[in-house]
Enzyme design. Sequence first.
Site, PDB file in Angstrom:
ATOM      1  N   LYS A  22      51.336  40.010  -5.307  1.00  9.92           N
ATOM      2  CA  LYS A  22      51.709  41.164  -6.129  1.00  9.92           C
ATOM      3  C   LYS A  22      51.922  42.406  -5.271  1.00  9.92           C
ATOM      4  CE  LYS A  22      49.415  44.486  -9.210  1.00  9.92           C
ATOM      5  NZ  LYS A  22      49.054  45.522  -8.225  1.00  9.92           N
ATOM      6  N   ASN A  23      50.958  42.726  -4.414  1.00 11.68           N
ATOM      7  CA  ASN A  23      51.041  43.958  -3.640  1.00 11.68           C
ATOM      8  C   ASN A  23      52.211  43.948  -2.662  1.00 11.68           C
ATOM      9  OD1 ASN A  23      48.838  45.004  -4.970  1.00 11.68           O
ATOM     10  ND2 ASN A  23      47.368  44.432  -3.381  1.00 11.68           N
ATOM     11  N   CYS A 123      45.785  51.529 -12.400  1.00 13.16           N
ATOM     12  CA  CYS A 123      44.368  51.331 -12.727  1.00 13.16           C
ATOM     13  C   CYS A 123      43.567  52.604 -12.509  1.00 13.16           C
ATOM     14  CB  CYS A 123      43.773  50.223 -11.848  1.00 13.16           C
ATOM     15  SG  CYS A 123      44.312  48.562 -12.291  1.00 13.16           S
ATOM     16  N   ARG A 128      43.326  58.734  -6.431  1.00 15.35           N
ATOM     17  CA  ARG A 128      44.246  58.173  -5.447  1.00 15.35           C
ATOM     18  C   ARG A 128      45.433  59.123  -5.280  1.00 15.35           C
ATOM     19  NH1 ARG A 128      45.230  51.910  -6.616  1.00 15.35           N
ATOM     20  NH2 ARG A 128      45.623  52.553  -8.760  1.00 15.35           N
ATOM     21  N   PRO A 129      45.222  60.243  -4.626  1.00 19.85           N
ATOM     22  CA  PRO A 129      46.290  61.234  -4.510  1.00 19.85           C
ATOM     23  C   PRO A 129      47.423  60.722  -3.632  1.00 19.85           C
ATOM     24  CG  PRO A 129      44.453  61.831  -3.086  1.00 19.85           C
ATOM     25  CD  PRO A 129      44.003  60.655  -3.903  1.00 19.85           C
ATOM     26  N   ILE A 130      48.601  61.332  -3.806  1.00 17.33           N
ATOM     27  CA  ILE A 130      49.759  60.935  -3.003  1.00 17.33           C
ATOM     28  C   ILE A 130      50.073  61.988  -1.937  1.00 17.33           C
ATOM     29  CG2 ILE A 130      50.728  59.565  -4.876  1.00 17.33           C
ATOM     30  CD1 ILE A 130      52.744  61.912  -5.283  1.00 17.33           C
ATOM     31  N   ASP A 131      49.087  62.805  -1.605  1.00 17.98           N
ATOM     32  CA  ASP A 131      49.362  63.869  -0.643  1.00 17.98           C
ATOM     33  C   ASP A 131      49.806  63.326   0.715  1.00 17.98           C
ATOM     34  OD1 ASP A 131      46.617  62.976  -0.579  1.00 17.98           O
ATOM     35  OD2 ASP A 131      46.211  64.536   0.882  1.00 17.98           O
ATOM     36  N   LEU A 132      49.271  62.182   1.135  1.00 20.02           N
ATOM     37  CA  LEU A 132      49.672  61.639   2.433  1.00 20.02           C
ATOM     38  C   LEU A 132      51.096  61.116   2.409  1.00 20.02           C
ATOM     39  CD1 LEU A 132      46.433  59.836   3.686  1.00 20.02           C
ATOM     40  CD2 LEU A 132      47.258  62.152   4.163  1.00 20.02           C
ATOM     41  N   ASP A 313      40.014  45.222  -2.819  1.00 21.02           N
ATOM     42  CA  ASP A 313      40.491  44.422  -3.939  1.00 21.02           C
ATOM     43  C   ASP A 313      39.707  43.125  -4.125  1.00 21.02           C
ATOM     44  OD1 ASP A 313      42.380  46.184  -4.810  1.00 21.02           O
ATOM     45  OD2 ASP A 313      44.120  45.082  -4.090  1.00 21.02           O
ATOM     46  N   ILE A 335      36.454  52.777  -0.201  1.00 16.74           N
ATOM     47  CA  ILE A 335      37.861  53.132  -0.402  1.00 16.74           C
ATOM     48  C   ILE A 335      38.049  53.988  -1.653  1.00 16.74           C
ATOM     49  CG2 ILE A 335      40.209  52.231  -0.563  1.00 16.74           C
ATOM     50  CD1 ILE A 335      38.792  51.508   2.046  1.00 16.74           C
ATOM     51  N   ARG A 405      48.870  41.917 -15.023  1.00 17.38           N
ATOM     52  CA  ARG A 405      49.509  42.735 -13.998  1.00 17.38           C
ATOM     53  C   ARG A 405      49.372  42.103 -12.615  1.00 17.38           C
ATOM     54  NH1 ARG A 405      46.794  47.439 -13.181  1.00 17.38           N
ATOM     55  NH2 ARG A 405      48.491  47.921 -11.737  1.00 17.38           N
TER      56      ARG A 405
END
Length: 427
Positions: A22-23, A123, A128-132, A313, A335, A405
Amino acid sequence: MDRILIRGGNRLSGKIAISGAKNAALTLMPCALLTDEPLTLRNLPRLADVDSFGHLLNELGASTAIEGTRPNDFGRVMTARAGRLTSTVAPYDIVRKMRASILVLGPLLGRAGEATVSLPGGCAIGNRPIDLHLKALQAMGAEIEVAAGYVKASAPGGRIAGGRFRFPVVSVGATENALMAAATARGTTVLENAAREPEIVDLCNLLVAMGARIDGIHSETLTIEGVDRLHGATYAVMPDRIEAGSYACAAAITGGDLELVGAAAGDMRATLDALVEAGVTVEEKRDSIRVAAPTGIKPLTLSTAPFPGFATDMQAQFMAMLCKADGASVLTETIFENRYMHVPELARMGANIEVRGRTAVVRGVDRLVGAQVMATDLRASMSLILAGLAAEGETQVNRVYHLDRGYERLEEKLQAVGADIERAGDG
Protein backbone atom coordinates in the site's frame (compact mmCIF):
# COMPACT_ATOMS: atom_id res chain seq x y z
CA MET A 1 -21.29 -0.22 7.92
CA ASP A 2 -19.45 -3.53 7.65
CA ARG A 3 -17.96 -5.34 10.60
CA ILE A 4 -15.76 -8.41 10.93
CA LEU A 5 -16.72 -11.34 13.13
CA ILE A 6 -14.04 -13.70 14.46
CA ARG A 7 -14.49 -16.85 16.46
CA GLY A 8 -11.03 -17.30 17.90
CA GLY A 9 -8.94 -20.25 18.95
CA ASN A 10 -8.02 -21.76 15.58
CA ARG A 11 -4.39 -22.47 14.80
CA LEU A 12 -3.50 -20.92 11.43
CA SER A 13 -1.62 -23.06 8.94
CA GLY A 14 -0.93 -22.79 5.21
CA LYS A 15 0.14 -20.18 2.67
CA ILE A 16 -0.81 -16.52 2.37
CA ALA A 17 0.06 -14.53 -0.74
CA ILE A 18 1.48 -11.11 0.13
CA SER A 19 -0.01 -8.26 -1.88
CA GLY A 20 1.67 -5.24 -3.37
CA ALA A 21 2.60 -2.64 -0.78
CA LYS A 22 0.00 0.00 0.00
CA ASN A 23 2.61 2.56 1.05
CA ALA A 24 4.63 1.96 -2.13
CA ALA A 25 1.60 1.99 -4.44
CA LEU A 26 0.44 5.37 -3.15
CA THR A 27 3.94 6.72 -3.77
CA LEU A 28 4.33 5.29 -7.27
CA MET A 29 0.90 6.31 -8.60
CA PRO A 30 1.56 10.08 -8.51
CA CYS A 31 4.59 9.53 -10.77
CA ALA A 32 2.05 9.27 -13.60
CA LEU A 33 1.69 13.05 -13.33
CA LEU A 34 5.37 13.54 -14.23
CA THR A 35 5.04 12.36 -17.83
CA ASP A 36 2.61 12.54 -20.74
CA GLU A 37 3.30 8.88 -21.54
CA PRO A 38 1.58 5.84 -19.98
CA LEU A 39 2.72 4.50 -16.62
CA THR A 40 1.73 0.88 -15.97
CA LEU A 41 1.88 -0.44 -12.42
CA ARG A 42 1.64 -4.18 -11.79
CA ASN A 43 0.89 -5.91 -8.48
CA LEU A 44 -1.24 -2.96 -7.42
CA PRO A 45 -3.26 -3.96 -4.33
CA ARG A 46 -7.07 -3.78 -4.34
CA LEU A 47 -7.50 -1.22 -1.58
CA ALA A 48 -9.78 1.69 -0.82
CA ASP A 49 -6.82 4.10 -0.69
CA VAL A 50 -5.61 2.95 -4.12
CA ASP A 51 -9.08 3.57 -5.54
CA SER A 52 -9.19 7.01 -3.92
CA PHE A 53 -5.81 7.91 -5.37
CA GLY A 54 -6.99 6.79 -8.79
CA HIS A 55 -9.94 9.19 -8.46
CA LEU A 56 -7.52 11.97 -7.53
CA LEU A 57 -5.45 11.30 -10.67
CA ASN A 58 -8.64 11.47 -12.72
CA GLU A 59 -9.49 14.80 -11.11
CA LEU A 60 -6.17 16.17 -12.32
CA GLY A 61 -6.68 14.97 -15.90
CA ALA A 62 -5.06 11.54 -15.93
CA SER A 63 -6.90 8.58 -17.36
CA THR A 64 -6.70 5.30 -15.44
CA ALA A 65 -7.47 1.88 -16.86
CA ILE A 66 -7.53 -1.48 -15.11
CA GLU A 67 -6.50 -4.45 -17.22
CA GLY A 68 -8.75 -7.49 -17.40
CA THR A 69 -8.25 -9.03 -13.98
CA ARG A 70 -10.96 -11.30 -12.65
CA PRO A 71 -12.99 -10.03 -9.68
CA ASN A 72 -11.56 -12.64 -7.30
CA ASP A 73 -7.92 -12.11 -8.29
CA PHE A 74 -5.52 -10.47 -5.87
CA GLY A 75 -3.64 -7.50 -7.25
CA ARG A 76 -4.34 -5.43 -10.34
CA VAL A 77 -2.59 -3.86 -13.30
CA MET A 78 -3.32 -0.17 -13.75
CA THR A 79 -2.22 2.07 -16.59
CA ALA A 80 -2.40 5.79 -15.91
CA ARG A 81 -1.77 8.45 -18.52
CA ALA A 82 -1.66 12.18 -17.91
CA GLY A 83 -1.32 13.28 -21.55
CA ARG A 84 -2.45 16.72 -20.52
CA LEU A 85 -3.07 17.98 -17.02
CA THR A 86 -6.53 19.54 -16.86
CA SER A 87 -6.14 20.79 -13.30
CA THR A 88 -3.40 21.43 -10.76
CA VAL A 89 -5.83 21.56 -7.84
CA ALA A 90 -6.22 18.56 -5.53
CA PRO A 91 -9.55 19.26 -3.81
CA TYR A 92 -10.50 18.78 -0.18
CA ASP A 93 -13.23 16.21 -0.84
CA ILE A 94 -10.67 13.69 -2.08
CA VAL A 95 -7.57 14.68 -0.14
CA ARG A 96 -9.34 14.57 3.25
CA LYS A 97 -9.79 10.79 2.88
CA MET A 98 -6.09 9.92 2.93
CA ARG A 99 -2.88 11.63 3.86
CA ALA A 100 -0.99 10.22 0.87
CA SER A 101 -2.82 12.71 -1.37
CA ILE A 102 -0.19 15.30 -0.43
CA LEU A 103 2.15 13.32 -2.69
CA VAL A 104 0.70 14.97 -5.80
CA LEU A 105 2.28 18.26 -4.66
CA GLY A 106 5.80 17.45 -5.86
CA PRO A 107 4.82 15.91 -9.22
CA LEU A 108 2.43 18.74 -10.09
CA LEU A 109 5.07 21.31 -9.20
CA GLY A 110 7.67 19.44 -11.25
CA ARG A 111 5.45 18.98 -14.30
CA ALA A 112 3.27 22.09 -14.35
CA GLY A 113 5.26 24.51 -12.22
CA GLU A 114 2.32 24.99 -9.87
CA ALA A 115 0.10 23.04 -7.50
CA THR A 116 -2.76 23.72 -5.10
CA VAL A 117 -3.34 20.85 -2.69
CA SER A 118 -5.72 20.63 0.24
CA LEU A 119 -4.12 19.92 3.59
CA PRO A 120 -4.33 16.13 4.01
CA GLY A 121 -6.38 13.78 6.17
CA GLY A 122 -5.88 10.07 6.95
CA CYS A 123 -5.57 8.11 10.20
CA ALA A 124 -5.82 10.14 13.41
CA ILE A 125 -2.60 8.80 14.92
CA GLY A 126 -1.07 12.08 15.96
CA ASN A 127 0.44 15.28 14.66
CA ARG A 128 1.85 14.73 11.18
CA PRO A 129 2.64 18.19 9.84
CA ILE A 130 3.78 18.73 6.26
CA ASP A 131 6.24 21.49 7.09
CA LEU A 132 9.21 19.40 5.94
CA HIS A 133 7.53 18.79 2.58
CA LEU A 134 7.20 22.54 2.13
CA LYS A 135 10.67 23.45 3.40
CA ALA A 136 12.29 20.93 1.06
CA LEU A 137 10.39 22.34 -1.92
CA GLN A 138 11.27 25.89 -0.89
CA ALA A 139 14.94 24.91 -0.77
CA MET A 140 14.50 23.85 -4.39
CA GLY A 141 13.16 27.26 -5.39
CA ALA A 142 9.42 26.84 -4.92
CA GLU A 143 7.28 29.66 -3.57
CA ILE A 144 4.81 28.37 -0.96
CA GLU A 145 1.65 29.87 0.50
CA VAL A 146 -0.71 28.15 2.94
CA ALA A 147 -4.17 29.68 3.05
CA ALA A 148 -7.79 28.58 3.57
CA GLY A 149 -6.80 24.97 4.14
CA TYR A 150 -4.76 24.67 0.95
CA VAL A 151 -1.08 24.64 0.06
CA LYS A 152 -0.32 26.74 -2.99
CA ALA A 153 3.09 26.14 -4.55
CA SER A 154 4.61 27.69 -7.63
CA ALA A 155 7.93 27.68 -9.44
CA PRO A 156 9.23 31.04 -10.68
CA GLY A 157 9.66 30.77 -14.43
CA GLY A 158 7.52 27.62 -14.49
CA ARG A 159 10.22 25.19 -13.38
CA ILE A 160 11.89 24.67 -10.03
CA ALA A 161 15.62 25.14 -9.88
CA GLY A 162 16.78 22.35 -7.59
CA GLY A 163 18.84 22.88 -4.46
CA ARG A 164 20.14 21.32 -1.27
CA PHE A 165 18.10 20.39 1.78
CA ARG A 166 18.91 18.49 4.95
CA PHE A 167 15.90 17.00 6.72
CA PRO A 168 16.15 17.86 10.45
CA VAL A 169 14.34 14.57 11.15
CA VAL A 170 13.74 11.66 8.81
CA SER A 171 10.46 12.07 6.91
CA VAL A 172 9.30 9.46 4.41
CA GLY A 173 6.57 11.58 2.82
CA ALA A 174 8.71 14.70 2.54
CA THR A 175 11.53 12.70 0.96
CA GLU A 176 9.06 11.28 -1.58
CA ASN A 177 7.61 14.66 -2.52
CA ALA A 178 11.05 16.21 -2.87
CA LEU A 179 12.29 13.31 -5.02
CA MET A 180 9.43 13.60 -7.47
CA ALA A 181 9.74 17.37 -7.74
CA ALA A 182 13.53 17.18 -8.20
CA ALA A 183 13.36 14.64 -11.03
CA THR A 184 12.52 17.35 -13.60
CA ALA A 185 14.15 20.37 -11.92
CA ARG A 186 16.46 22.66 -13.91
CA GLY A 187 19.46 21.78 -11.79
CA THR A 188 20.76 19.26 -9.28
CA THR A 189 19.10 18.56 -5.95
CA VAL A 190 20.83 17.02 -2.93
CA LEU A 191 18.65 15.60 -0.14
CA GLU A 192 20.51 14.85 3.08
CA ASN A 193 19.22 12.75 5.99
CA ALA A 194 16.67 11.38 3.52
CA ALA A 195 14.44 8.45 4.44
CA ARG A 196 15.79 5.02 3.46
CA GLU A 197 12.61 2.96 3.69
CA PRO A 198 12.14 0.25 1.04
CA GLU A 199 9.25 2.30 -0.36
CA ILE A 200 11.71 5.15 -1.00
CA VAL A 201 13.96 2.74 -2.88
CA ASP A 202 10.94 1.54 -4.87
CA LEU A 203 10.14 5.13 -5.82
CA CYS A 204 13.73 5.82 -6.84
CA ASN A 205 13.80 2.69 -8.97
CA LEU A 206 10.59 3.67 -10.77
CA LEU A 207 11.83 7.23 -11.39
CA VAL A 208 15.08 5.84 -12.82
CA ALA A 209 13.02 3.52 -15.06
CA MET A 210 11.22 6.66 -16.28
CA GLY A 211 14.52 8.39 -17.11
CA ALA A 212 15.42 10.17 -13.87
CA ARG A 213 19.04 10.45 -12.73
CA ILE A 214 19.42 9.57 -9.06
CA ASP A 215 22.58 8.68 -7.15
CA GLY A 216 22.77 7.37 -3.59
CA ILE A 217 19.77 5.05 -3.69
CA HIS A 218 19.59 3.05 -0.41
CA SER A 219 21.60 5.78 1.36
CA GLU A 220 20.64 8.84 3.42
CA THR A 221 22.01 11.23 0.78
CA LEU A 222 20.19 11.35 -2.54
CA THR A 223 21.53 13.37 -5.47
CA ILE A 224 19.03 14.02 -8.25
CA GLU A 225 20.15 15.57 -11.51
CA GLY A 226 17.06 17.08 -13.08
CA VAL A 227 16.10 16.09 -16.62
CA ASP A 228 13.91 17.91 -19.14
CA ARG A 229 11.30 15.17 -19.32
CA LEU A 230 10.46 11.72 -18.08
CA HIS A 231 8.95 8.91 -20.15
CA GLY A 232 6.52 6.13 -19.38
CA ALA A 233 7.40 2.79 -17.84
CA THR A 234 6.02 -0.54 -16.66
CA TYR A 235 6.85 -1.38 -13.07
CA ALA A 236 5.82 -3.90 -10.38
CA VAL A 237 4.91 -2.62 -6.91
CA MET A 238 7.08 -4.13 -4.15
CA PRO A 239 5.51 -6.67 -1.75
CA ASP A 240 3.89 -5.23 1.37
CA ARG A 241 6.30 -5.67 4.27
CA ILE A 242 3.69 -4.48 6.78
CA GLU A 243 1.07 -6.94 5.56
CA ALA A 244 3.67 -9.71 5.71
CA GLY A 245 4.66 -8.71 9.25
CA SER A 246 1.01 -8.61 10.29
CA TYR A 247 0.38 -12.16 9.10
CA ALA A 248 3.62 -13.26 10.76
CA CYS A 249 2.13 -11.99 14.03
CA ALA A 250 -1.04 -13.94 13.22
CA ALA A 251 1.01 -17.13 12.99
CA ALA A 252 2.71 -16.33 16.29
CA ILE A 253 -0.37 -15.40 18.32
CA THR A 254 -2.27 -18.53 17.20
CA GLY A 255 0.68 -20.92 17.59
CA GLY A 256 0.44 -21.43 13.85
CA ASP A 257 2.65 -22.09 10.85
CA LEU A 258 2.32 -19.79 7.84
CA GLU A 259 4.28 -19.39 4.63
CA LEU A 260 4.16 -15.79 3.44
CA VAL A 261 4.47 -16.13 -0.31
CA GLY A 262 6.15 -13.21 -2.07
CA ALA A 263 7.37 -11.54 1.13
CA ALA A 264 10.82 -9.94 0.89
CA ALA A 265 12.87 -10.63 4.02
CA GLY A 266 15.38 -7.87 3.27
CA ASP A 267 12.65 -5.24 3.51
CA MET A 268 11.49 -6.34 6.98
CA ARG A 269 14.64 -7.38 8.80
CA ALA A 270 13.79 -5.58 12.05
CA THR A 271 10.37 -7.27 12.18
CA LEU A 272 11.85 -10.71 11.57
CA ASP A 273 14.60 -10.14 14.14
CA ALA A 274 11.98 -9.17 16.74
CA LEU A 275 9.94 -12.29 15.96
CA VAL A 276 12.99 -14.48 16.43
CA GLU A 277 13.75 -12.75 19.74
CA ALA A 278 10.17 -13.55 20.79
CA GLY A 279 10.84 -17.23 20.21
CA VAL A 280 9.15 -17.50 16.83
CA THR A 281 10.75 -19.66 14.15
CA VAL A 282 11.51 -17.73 10.96
CA GLU A 283 12.71 -19.54 7.85
CA GLU A 284 13.70 -17.40 4.87
CA LYS A 285 13.18 -18.99 1.47
CA ARG A 286 13.89 -17.68 -2.00
CA ASP A 287 10.40 -16.31 -2.64
CA SER A 288 8.70 -16.60 0.74
CA ILE A 289 9.10 -16.54 4.50
CA ARG A 290 7.86 -19.32 6.79
CA VAL A 291 6.83 -18.26 10.28
CA ALA A 292 5.97 -20.83 12.95
CA ALA A 293 5.35 -20.62 16.69
CA PRO A 294 5.60 -24.11 18.15
CA THR A 295 6.15 -22.80 21.68
CA GLY A 296 5.07 -19.78 23.72
CA ILE A 297 5.89 -16.17 22.97
CA LYS A 298 8.71 -14.50 24.87
CA PRO A 299 8.40 -10.86 26.05
CA LEU A 300 10.23 -8.11 24.18
CA THR A 301 11.55 -4.60 24.60
CA LEU A 302 11.03 -2.66 21.37
CA SER A 303 11.27 0.93 20.22
CA THR A 304 9.99 2.20 16.88
CA ALA A 305 12.45 3.98 14.60
CA PRO A 306 12.89 4.99 10.96
CA PHE A 307 14.11 2.25 8.62
CA PRO A 308 16.14 0.11 9.15
CA GLY A 309 14.70 0.23 12.68
CA PHE A 310 11.47 -1.34 13.90
CA ALA A 311 8.58 0.14 11.90
CA THR A 312 5.92 2.19 13.67
CA ASP A 313 3.40 0.48 11.38
CA MET A 314 4.17 -2.82 13.16
CA GLN A 315 3.84 -1.55 16.73
CA ALA A 316 0.12 -2.26 17.19
CA GLN A 317 0.37 -5.78 15.75
CA PHE A 318 3.28 -6.68 18.03
CA MET A 319 1.40 -5.26 20.99
CA ALA A 320 -1.49 -7.64 20.29
CA MET A 321 0.90 -10.57 19.90
CA LEU A 322 2.71 -9.72 23.13
CA CYS A 323 -0.59 -9.80 25.04
CA LYS A 324 -0.05 -13.57 24.94
CA ALA A 325 3.65 -13.48 25.90
CA ASP A 326 5.00 -15.13 29.01
CA GLY A 327 6.00 -11.99 30.89
CA ALA A 328 6.07 -8.21 30.54
CA SER A 329 7.05 -6.41 27.33
CA VAL A 330 7.94 -2.74 26.89
CA LEU A 331 7.06 -0.88 23.68
CA THR A 332 8.15 2.69 23.02
CA GLU A 333 6.58 4.70 20.19
CA THR A 334 9.01 7.37 18.95
CA ILE A 335 7.39 8.32 15.62
CA PHE A 336 3.79 9.33 16.44
CA GLU A 337 2.57 10.60 19.78
CA ASN A 338 -0.98 9.25 19.57
CA ARG A 339 -0.54 5.69 18.37
CA TYR A 340 -1.87 3.79 21.37
CA MET A 341 -5.58 4.28 20.68
CA HIS A 342 -5.97 0.51 20.31
CA VAL A 343 -4.99 -0.04 23.97
CA PRO A 344 -8.50 0.51 25.46
CA GLU A 345 -9.97 -1.83 22.85
CA LEU A 346 -7.44 -4.57 23.60
CA ALA A 347 -8.20 -4.05 27.30
CA ARG A 348 -11.86 -4.86 26.56
CA MET A 349 -10.62 -8.28 25.47
CA GLY A 350 -8.69 -8.87 28.67
CA ALA A 351 -5.30 -7.42 27.78
CA ASN A 352 -3.16 -5.96 30.57
CA ILE A 353 -1.49 -2.84 29.15
CA GLU A 354 -0.30 0.27 30.96
CA VAL A 355 0.58 3.36 28.95
CA ARG A 356 3.14 5.81 30.34
CA GLY A 357 3.52 8.64 27.85
CA ARG A 358 5.11 7.13 24.75
CA THR A 359 5.85 3.82 26.47
CA ALA A 360 3.45 0.92 26.89
CA VAL A 361 4.03 -1.97 29.29
CA VAL A 362 2.28 -5.11 28.06
CA ARG A 363 1.90 -7.89 30.61
CA GLY A 364 1.03 -11.19 29.01
CA VAL A 365 -2.23 -12.85 30.02
CA ASP A 366 -3.33 -16.47 29.97
CA ARG A 367 -6.42 -15.76 27.91
CA LEU A 368 -8.06 -13.11 25.77
CA VAL A 369 -11.85 -13.02 25.53
CA GLY A 370 -13.90 -12.00 22.51
CA ALA A 371 -15.71 -8.67 22.70
CA GLN A 372 -17.16 -5.87 20.59
CA VAL A 373 -14.32 -3.52 19.72
CA MET A 374 -13.88 -0.50 17.49
CA ALA A 375 -11.05 0.14 15.05
CA THR A 376 -9.49 3.58 15.42
CA ASP A 377 -6.92 3.52 12.61
CA LEU A 378 -5.46 1.16 10.03
CA ARG A 379 -2.82 -0.69 12.05
CA ALA A 380 -4.91 -0.61 15.23
CA SER A 381 -7.57 -2.45 13.23
CA MET A 382 -5.16 -5.26 12.52
CA SER A 383 -4.17 -5.51 16.18
CA LEU A 384 -7.80 -6.19 17.03
CA ILE A 385 -8.05 -8.84 14.32
CA LEU A 386 -4.96 -10.54 15.74
CA ALA A 387 -6.34 -10.46 19.26
CA GLY A 388 -9.63 -11.86 18.00
CA LEU A 389 -7.88 -14.77 16.32
CA ALA A 390 -6.45 -15.82 19.69
CA ALA A 391 -9.44 -14.92 21.89
CA GLU A 392 -12.03 -17.26 23.35
CA GLY A 393 -15.48 -16.70 21.93
CA GLU A 394 -16.55 -14.16 19.29
CA THR A 395 -14.94 -10.83 18.58
CA GLN A 396 -16.75 -8.19 16.57
CA VAL A 397 -14.51 -5.53 15.01
CA ASN A 398 -16.42 -2.42 13.97
CA ARG A 399 -15.40 0.42 11.62
CA VAL A 400 -13.48 -1.96 9.38
CA TYR A 401 -13.24 0.62 6.61
CA HIS A 402 -9.85 1.32 8.15
CA LEU A 403 -8.78 -2.25 7.32
CA ASP A 404 -9.99 -1.88 3.74
CA ARG A 405 -7.56 0.99 3.32
CA GLY A 406 -4.54 -1.24 3.88
CA TYR A 407 -5.25 -4.98 3.78
CA GLU A 408 -6.36 -6.63 0.56
CA ARG A 409 -9.23 -9.09 1.21
CA LEU A 410 -8.04 -9.85 4.70
CA GLU A 411 -10.85 -12.17 5.71
CA GLU A 412 -10.45 -14.28 2.54
CA LYS A 413 -6.75 -14.74 3.15
CA LEU A 414 -7.29 -15.70 6.79
CA GLN A 415 -10.17 -18.06 6.00
CA ALA A 416 -7.89 -19.94 3.62
CA VAL A 417 -5.45 -20.75 6.44
CA GLY A 418 -8.02 -21.86 9.00
CA ALA A 419 -9.41 -18.73 10.65
CA ASP A 420 -13.12 -18.62 11.53
CA ILE A 421 -13.69 -15.09 10.26
CA GLU A 422 -16.33 -13.39 8.17
CA ARG A 423 -17.51 -9.98 7.10
CA ALA A 424 -21.03 -8.91 7.94
CA GLY A 425 -23.10 -5.86 7.07
CA ASP A 426 -25.55 -3.97 9.23
CA GLY A 427 -28.48 -5.60 7.53
